[in-house]
Structures are given as C-alpha cells and as structure tokens.
Write a protein that holds these residues in place. Structure first.
Motif, PDB file in Angstrom:
ATOM      1  N   UNK B  11       0.842  -1.194   0.000  1.00 13.72           N
ATOM      2  CA  UNK B  11       0.000   0.000   0.000  1.00 13.72           C
ATOM      3  C   UNK B  11       0.880   1.249   0.000  1.00 13.72           C
ATOM      4  N   UNK B  14      -3.372   5.590  -0.523  1.00 10.50           N
ATOM      5  CA  UNK B  14      -4.802   5.326  -0.307  1.00 10.50           C
ATOM      6  C   UNK B  14      -5.575   6.553  -0.781  1.00 10.50           C
ATOM      7  N   UNK B  16      -9.244   8.009  -0.853  1.00  9.68           N
ATOM      8  CA  UNK B  16     -10.642   7.877  -0.414  1.00  9.68           C
ATOM      9  C   UNK B  16     -11.533   8.819  -1.219  1.00  9.68           C
ATOM     10  N   UNK B  23     -14.848   6.703  -7.707  1.00  8.43           N
ATOM     11  CA  UNK B  23     -13.820   5.650  -7.786  1.00  8.43           C
ATOM     12  C   UNK B  23     -13.433   5.400  -9.238  1.00  8.43           C
ATOM     13  N   UNK B  27      -9.728   5.905 -10.823  1.00  9.24           N
ATOM     14  CA  UNK B  27      -9.019   4.738 -11.368  1.00  9.24           C
ATOM     15  C   UNK B  27      -8.754   4.857 -12.867  1.00  9.24           C
ATOM     16  N   UNK B  35       0.263   8.509 -13.383  1.00  8.42           N
ATOM     17  CA  UNK B  35       1.141   7.345 -13.303  1.00  8.42           C
ATOM     18  C   UNK B  35       1.265   6.830 -11.865  1.00  8.42           C
ATOM     19  N   UNK B  36       0.123   6.688 -11.234  1.00 10.15           N
ATOM     20  CA  UNK B  36       0.095   6.184  -9.858  1.00 10.15           C
ATOM     21  C   UNK B  36      -0.799   4.948  -9.789  1.00 10.15           C
ATOM     22  N   UNK B  37      -0.581   4.146  -8.743  1.00  8.23           N
ATOM     23  CA  UNK B  37      -1.405   2.942  -8.555  1.00  8.23           C
ATOM     24  C   UNK B  37      -2.059   2.992  -7.179  1.00  8.23           C
ATOM     25  N   UNK B  39      -4.927   2.658  -4.145  1.00 12.05           N
ATOM     26  CA  UNK B  39      -6.096   1.861  -3.793  1.00 12.05           C
ATOM     27  C   UNK B  39      -7.211   2.881  -3.609  1.00 12.05           C
ATOM     28  N   UNK B  40      -8.215   2.817  -4.443  1.00 15.52           N
ATOM     29  CA  UNK B  40      -9.290   3.811  -4.382  1.00 15.52           C
ATOM     30  C   UNK B  40     -10.451   3.213  -3.591  1.00 15.52           C
ATOM     31  N   UNK B  41     -10.792   3.859  -2.502  1.00 14.98           N
ATOM     32  CA  UNK B  41     -11.757   3.263  -1.562  1.00 14.98           C
ATOM     33  C   UNK B  41     -12.965   4.182  -1.398  1.00 14.98           C
ATOM     34  N   UNK B  52     -18.238   3.399  10.053  1.00 15.97           N
ATOM     35  CA  UNK B  52     -17.189   2.577   9.465  1.00 15.97           C
ATOM     36  C   UNK B  52     -16.243   3.455   8.645  1.00 15.97           C
ATOM     37  N   UNK B  56     -12.269   4.100   9.259  1.00 10.92           N
ATOM     38  CA  UNK B  56     -11.320   3.810   8.190  1.00 10.92           C
ATOM     39  C   UNK B  56     -10.389   4.999   7.941  1.00 10.92           C
ATOM     40  N   UNK B  60      -6.322   5.321   8.402  1.00  7.65           N
ATOM     41  CA  UNK B  60      -5.477   5.732   7.275  1.00  7.65           C
ATOM     42  C   UNK B  60      -4.636   6.957   7.662  1.00  7.65           C
TER      43      UNK B  60
END
Lengths: 402, 196
Positions: B11, B14, B16, B23, B27, B35-37, B39-41, B52, B56, B60
């Motif tokens: 990771x 992150x 959000x 999302x 993405x 040029x990034x990878x 995690x899209x939440x 919740x 979260x 983070x």
C-alpha cells in the motif's frame, strides 16, 4: 499479533484428526515467464490462502504445479499444448526466452534418501519454445537433495539441453534422453522416483458439481479426481471400514448437522451415486441428483481435506455453494489438519479470510505492466495499522484497500 | 521480505472518494494520468454506516502520520452553487466532513481535495463540444464549474449509468478538463505537488 481475537475458536481443535505423516513439504515456488507471471517467488506455510482480484494470477500459481504434474505423466509437449500452447504459456511481455519452474522443500526422514533425518530438495525445470513456436525443448532440469544439518549435497541429477543426464555423488552411468522428455518421466533411480511420486501426490481440487451429481462406474479408489466426479467411489472406499466411516460421518455431521448418514447407491448394477440420509427422515435417502449443491461440495471438501493421501492439498475457491457460517468450520478442519499436510487455497470469500490467520493470507496482484506479484498483507505497516484499529483483512479486501 | 517478490510496497497511496462514480474517475482518469497505482476506496459503500467510514479514515490518517502511506481524500464541495464556493464555504465543508468523520480538520487538511460542485462536473469538463454532442448531451457551456449532479442529469439526455460514464472516459481529454473546470485544474496541481 493484533486482530487474532477472531480466531479463538481455532484454538479448540475438533477431535479425531488423522495423523498421517507428511513426507513432503513444499517450502517455496519460484517461477519465471509463465502466463501472467514474469518473476515470482512464493514461500509457503502450512496453510496458504491466496486472495486477489479476478485475473490477478492466483490460478496461474496453482497451474504451475498442475503443469509439473501433467509433465510427469504426459510429457512436456502435450502439457504445454494443454496449458495454453507455446505462445499462451509464456508471459507475452517478458523479455525472457526460457520458462523456469523451481521448487524447494523437505522430505521427512527416510524419504527418499536418509532414514534418520529430513532432507532438503531443490528441483528446477527450464524449457523454451523452439523458433517454430510449435514445440518446446527442455534446456535444463535439476534435482538435488541436501543434508539439512551439514548443507552437504547428497545426490544431484542434472540434465542439460542435449538431454544428457549425469548424477553427482552417486555412481550412475550417464544417460541420454530425447530433448522434450523430463527425467521425472523416466525415473531411473529411487530419489527420482520418490520425488516424482511426491509431485504426483499433490492434489488439486476444483469441483464440478454437475459431474458430482452423476452416477459413475463402481471402482475402488481413494484418490479423488480434481473435478470431484468420482466422489461416490471415494466415499464408498472410505465407508467400507467402520472406523474411517465413523470418522468421516463425524466431520460431515460437524459441518452439516442435519446429515445422519452418507452412503452410495447402485444404479444399473455397474454404477453408483452418492446418497445422504437426513435427520428429518429415518428411511428416506436423498441421492446425489436431488442433493443440494452445497451438500455435495462440502462432502467433497471434507474428503479432500481429511481423506486424501496428498502432502499438499490445493483447493480452488472452496467457498462455492457454501453458507458463510459453514466456511468457519471448513477452515477449522483445515487448521486441524495442517500438521499432516499443507494447504494452498484460492478464494474470493471474505468469510473464509475472516477465519484465516492473517499471516497465512497472500495477496496476488498485478503491477502496471500486468505482471503477477505477491504480497503478504500482514507484513504491510498500513495493513497492520488497520488491523490494530479493529479492521480485518476481509473488510479491507471488500472495501478495495487490498 | 517474507515470501515474495514484492517489487513495491503493498500500500503506497490510499485514495478515499465518496462513491462508485468517483472511484471510476480516479481509477480510469487520474491514476493513468498521474502514473500512480492507488487503492481507491469509496467511503459511501452500499448500506455501510458512516461510523465505518470514519474509523477507516482515522486508521489511514494514523498510518500516514507514521509515514507508511500517502493519503488523498476527494469529496464533493456540495455547495448550493458554484458562486458560493469560497474560502468560507470551503472551511464550512471541511468542518462538516471533520464532524462526520470525528477527526480534527488539521489532521486531514493537507490531503483533502474538493470536486466543485460534484464529480459529474469533472466528467463533463473532459469532453469538448463535439464529443458532448456525439454522446447526446444537450447544449451546455464549455465551463462546467457550476454543474451539479442534477444539472448533469438534466443535460445528458439519457440514463446516467456506467456505460455513459465509461463512454465519457473513452473520450476524456485532460487538458480540455483542466481548461473547463477550475476545481479539477486545482486538484491536478495539488496532487502533482502532493506526490512530488
């Protein structure tokens, strides 16, 4: 470790485990240039649960072992064709020409070389497509056994690109094999034969419920087919012996509380199907075609986990057709069995992950170039932070953090 | 590292966002462009409680504070109209988010960005007038700063479903979007600075 409180139920193993020795433990798989894998090094524990999005490469990791099993039985050429052909089997983006599969692990004492202590092994298979792209040739094959204590190589078999085999530290005349024949196909010496048997004994299960519902010719076997199609025959062998029948029914009833008996019924004299007695009726038997998919799948999984001779059992998506609360029990019997055999499981089920120790979860992913990569989420600092704050790996998987 | 060929940390970033459409935007448009990878939440997952989401975000932020991961939060400005979006209303939105999440504004101020008025304005901004016509949008001004979700629905002439958003993504022009939407342009600059 934080987050382990959910596993309290696992500390109380259910009784009656079968203590069969584990002659073969696979410690690591290294692969290069195989399907979505460019370079991969996976260290294995007793229980290994592969998670990851669709098409991340989980099944390709399993397929590596299937490829070796098929190569031993059928030869490398038909195996390559069956697993995608010379073009399909190689990573299309890789610059490597050769495909390499490397396994390492240990054998229990007495198996296959030294009667007194366990023995490490390294096996390596290299092959490449010929220019015509239609055929492959083995460029190198190697198997060596190493003394764990002294690190001394006890015996080593090397096969070069011309097919010439020579043994080190053992007096065996050199041999010549055709270019696409693995020395495991023609095991001319005991260690080779033993290693071949260990690979053949890896049991891979990806059940096909429709086939499990059909009648099959009566035969006596304990080896369950990959698709579960001969479940009736295997169950028939298990229940022949009173002791193993009792043990089998114990596990079935532990998971499926309403099942009081499992048997097989003859159809047309030469075939049989699985039949189950439920607590709701003392006389009436429910035969396989009328059984719920979940019931059949669960019986197949119990057989796979507890009643196979394999040292390594691979279960592909065992959660299919199964109620989430039952997956907890499936994982409990897997952990109960972990000292007898290894498990490699692929899954998309949060419930299954919820009942797996975080250290046993391996995330399979693909990088920007589409290459399969692996990670241990439980080693990632951010994941640890989430776990310490009360989240589970399953929750992180569902919300896309993993 | 135990057992693996992890060629990068699991990771790194992150990201959000509020919902599924956000999302998809991050993405399919932001990640390849930058040029990034990440995690899209999505924070507003179906039937999940706000509690919740706040837990979260807090985890983070703690992870970010310890230097393990980068974090970006992208939310809609939700201002009644674009004219009302200013430093004061921005502060109010931050306070509102802070209250919802149960975290102090100074804990996330450096990593929060706003889609003004809503993410739909960013989608529309990336289409030039020809593409808007081609995709069946009613005539609208090139500038999309004032576009809310409702306005987007009213000019799009068809159901605002995944195929529509995917079609927009296919025709999306980042430069056009930066020209047509000030908050998107600001976001692109912000994310560039943040990640550099």
């Amino acid at each position: 470790m934080a987050g382990l409180k959910v596993f309290k139920h696992l500390s109380k193993p259910i009784p009656m485990s079968i203590a069969t020795p584990r002659p073969f433990v696979l410690k690591s798989i290294r692969v290069s240039n195989y399907k979505s894998i460019d370079e991969l090094h996976l260290d294995l524990e007793k229980v290994n649960v592969l998670i990851g999005r669709n098409a991340s490469g989980k099944s390709n990791i399993v397929d590596v072992l299937k490829f070796l099993k098929d190569t031993i039985q059928e030869g490398i050429q038909p195996t390559v064709m069956r697993h995608g052909g010379t073009l399909g089997i190689q990573n299309i983006l890789s610059t490597k020409k050769k495909t390499t599969i490397h396994l390492s692990g240990t054998f229990a004492p007495g198996f296959p070389i030294d009667a007194t202590q366990s023995m490490g092994f390294h096996y390596e298979l290299n092959f490449m497509a010929l220019k015509t792209k239609k055929t492959v040739r083995i460029t190198k094959e190697l198997l060596k056994f190493i003394d764990h204590t002294t690190k001394e190589i006890k015996v080593e078999f090397i096969r070069n690109s011309t097919g010439k085999i020579r043994a080190k530290r053992k007096k065996i005349p050199s041999m010549q094999l055709p270019q696409n024949v693995s020395f495991l196909q023609v095991p001319f010496d005991t260690p080779l034969l033993m290693f071949r048997q260990a690979i053949e004994d890896i049991a891979i299960f990806n059940f096909n419920i429709q086939w499990m519902k059909e009648g099959i010719p009566i035969e006596s076997t304990i080896d369950l087919e990959e698709d579960g199609s001969n479940l009736a025959s295997v169950v028939s062998s298990i229940i022949k012996d009173d002791k193993s029948k009792r043990r089998f029914l114990h596990y079935v009833n532990y998971i499926l509380g309403f099942v009081t008996d499992v048997s097989t019924q003859n159809i047309l004299g030469s075939s049989h199907i699985l039949a189950v007695k439920e607590k709701y009726s003392k006389e009436y038997l429910v035969t396989a075609p009328a059984l719920s998919e979940g019931t059949l799948h669960i019986i197949g999984i119990i057989v796979a986990i507890k009643f196979q001779s394999a040292s390594l059992v691979i279960l592909e998506e065992p959660e299919r057709y199964i109620h989430p609360s039952i997956l907890k029990k499936i994982m409990a019997i897997i952990y109960e069995e972990q000292d007898n055999r290894q498990f490699l499981i692929t899954t998309h089920s949060p419930e299954l992950i919820e009942n797996t120790f975080p250290d046993n979860v391996i995330l399979v992913d693909r990088d920007k170039k589409g290459r399969t990569t692996i990670h241990h989420p439980a080693n990632d600092q951010t994941v640890i932070q989430f776990i310490e704050d009360g989240f589970t790996l399953a929750e992180l998987m569902v919300d896309n953090t993993l | 590292m135990k057992g693996g060929n992890a060629i990068r940390p699991l990771l790194q970033l992150l990201f959000y966002v509020e919902g599924d459409i956000d999302q998809l935007f991050v993405e399919k448009i932001i990640a390849p462009q930058m040029n990034i990878e990440p995690r899209v939440i999505p924070l507003k997952a179906n039937f999940k409680s706000g509690k919740l989401a706040s837990r979260k975000i807090r985890s983070a932020l703690e992870s970010k504070r310890k230097g393990y991961v980068d974090l970006i939060i992208l939310i809609d400005s939700d201002a009644d109209n674009y004219g009302k979006w200013n430093e004061e209303t921005k502060k109010q939105r931050i306070n509102q988010f802070s209250k919802e999440m149960g975290i102090k504004p100074n804990q996330f101020q450096d990593c929060i960005s706003f889609a003004v008025i809503e993410i739909e304005s960013w989608y529309l901004a990336g289409l030039d007038m020809n593409d808007r016509k081609k995709l069946g949008f009613k005539k609208s001004t090139p500038i999309t700063d004032h576009i809310s979700k409702q306005q987007f629905q009213s000019i799009c002439n068809k159901k605002t479903d995944i195929p529509l958003y995917s079609e927009i993504i296919k025709h999306y022009n980042i430069q056009e979007a930066r020209k047509n939407n000030a908050s998107f342009d600001q976001f692109m600059n912000q994310i560039k600075d943040y990640l550099s």
